[in-house]
Design a protein around this motif. Structure first.
Motif, mmCIF file in Angstrom:
data_model
loop_
_atom_site.group_PDB
_atom_site.id
_atom_site.type_symbol
_atom_site.label_atom_id
_atom_site.label_comp_id
_atom_site.label_asym_id
_atom_site.label_seq_id
_atom_site.Cartn_x
_atom_site.Cartn_y
_atom_site.Cartn_z
ATOM 1 N N PHE A 15 0.664 -1.215 -0.012
ATOM 2 C CA PHE A 15 0.210 0.012 0.153
ATOM 3 C C PHE A 15 0.904 1.344 -0.047
ATOM 4 C CE2 PHE A 15 -2.387 3.620 1.820
ATOM 5 C CZ PHE A 15 -3.572 3.375 1.074
ATOM 6 N N CYS A 103 4.331 6.313 6.076
ATOM 7 C CA CYS A 103 4.097 5.465 7.187
ATOM 8 C C CYS A 103 5.511 5.118 7.801
ATOM 9 C CB CYS A 103 3.527 4.066 7.030
ATOM 10 S SG CYS A 103 3.081 3.078 8.233
ATOM 11 N N ALA A 157 -1.136 4.247 6.433
ATOM 12 C CA ALA A 157 -2.263 3.855 5.363
ATOM 13 C C ALA A 157 -2.725 5.221 4.799
ATOM 14 C CB ALA A 157 -3.518 3.241 6.247
#
Length: 316
Positions: A15, A103, A157
């Motif tokens: 992601f 992240c 995220a």
């Protein structure tokens, strides 16, 4: 064309890798042209990415040609970084290249020493460990992203999309960023400690919400001195019932919604006009310039003038 290099190291988090590729890939200039050239780079020909393998078409030498470098997180951040990575990033930084981490990519960023003395963020669950490993970095776990100018870091995220949209807006203005946000199916409003710099028409209401006409009315009349009683009268119910049902459908109160609508209108006026703050305060429904400045700073995280300097379009 602005070139974005996304650096994929071994065991990259899928992601973290794909979010910036999609966000920058969706950005279109007013004439329809792509706003960015996105390249995936690596220190090796193939890297693991969880359930699949990524074959990167560009090597570390492509970082020297990038205007922006994105550092996605990896499952187990290596320290030191693979040979050549730290050097390539530090050379790029010295040249003025914008660098941002996604992240736990903040671990990779911090390992270069480029974040020393700066504020940064990462996924909240990793924040204590990042702070312990890199005590020269001020880790803030309560924000979606941190913009230090040349260096940016994001939380986990979806916060990567917030950060990328923020960069798109700084590069090309709110219209280009709003289009990228719609194409990414991002929420129109993001709750969180970090100020949100993407202006949309209004926050989303759940599908079929019976308050949709009232929400439109609030947006259209946010410049008026409305009270809770005025809103309740418009809705045809008591203030107690209005508060309860409004929160059920929108997750907030009528007055909080009204305040945010006023801030959104002020953002639009700051971006698109040369009006003085006093006029914007009046047109956005604030009782006084002082009240406007205080509310704006509380919601957006900067002053009206600071916001205007950052986001006013060249065409004004």
């Amino acid at each position: 064309m602005h070139t974005v290099a996304v650096l994929a190291l071994d065991r990259v988090i899928p992601f973290d890798l794909s979010a910036p590729i999609d966000a920058f890939g969706w950005a279109r200039l007013p004439d329809g042209r792509e706003a960015y050239r996105v390249r995936v780079c690596s220190d090796r020909e193939e890297v693991g990415a969880g359930a699949f393998t990524v074959r990167a078409p560009y090597g570390l030498d492509a970082l020297a040609e990038a205007d922006t470098i994105i550092l996605p997180g990896v499952e187990e951040p290596p320290d030191p970084l693979p040979p050549g990575v730290t050097e390539a990033l530090r050379v790029a930084a010295a040249r003025g290249t914008r660098i941002a981490s996604v992240c736990v990519g903040a671990y990779l960023f911090a390992a270069t020493g480029l974040l020393d003395g700066l504020r940064a963020t990462t996924h909240w669950i990793a924040a204590p460990d990042l702070a312990a490993r890199y005590p020269k970095v001020t880790v803030d776990p309560n924000v979606l992203y941190v913009d230090n100018g040349q260096f940016l870091t994001s939380a986990g995220a979806a916060a990567a999309l917030d950060m990328c949209l923020h960069m798109i807006r700084k590069d090309h203005g709110s219209a280009v960023a709003a289009h990228a946000a719609r194409m990414s199916v991002m929420p129109l409003e993001r709750e969180g400690g970090q100020a949100q710099f993407i202006v949309h028409d209004r926050p989303p209401a759940p599908s079929g919400a019976t308050f949709e006409p009232l929400l439109r009315w609030l947006d259209d009349h946010c410049d008026k001195a409305l009270t809770l009683e005025d809103i309740a009268a418009r809705a045809g119910m008591s203030t107690r019932t209005l508060n309860r049902r409004f929160r059920e459908q929108t997750g907030t109160t009528p007055l909080q919604w009204l305040h945010r609508a006023r801030v959104r209108r002020a953002q639009y006026l700051l971006e698109t006009t040369a009006y003085p703050v006093e006029r914007i305060a009046a047109q956005a429904g604030f009782g006084s310039p002082t009240a406007f400045r205080e509310r704006f700073r509380r919601v957006v995280g900067t002053s009206p003038q600071g916001y205007r300097r950052a986001f006013r379009t060249d065409t004004v």
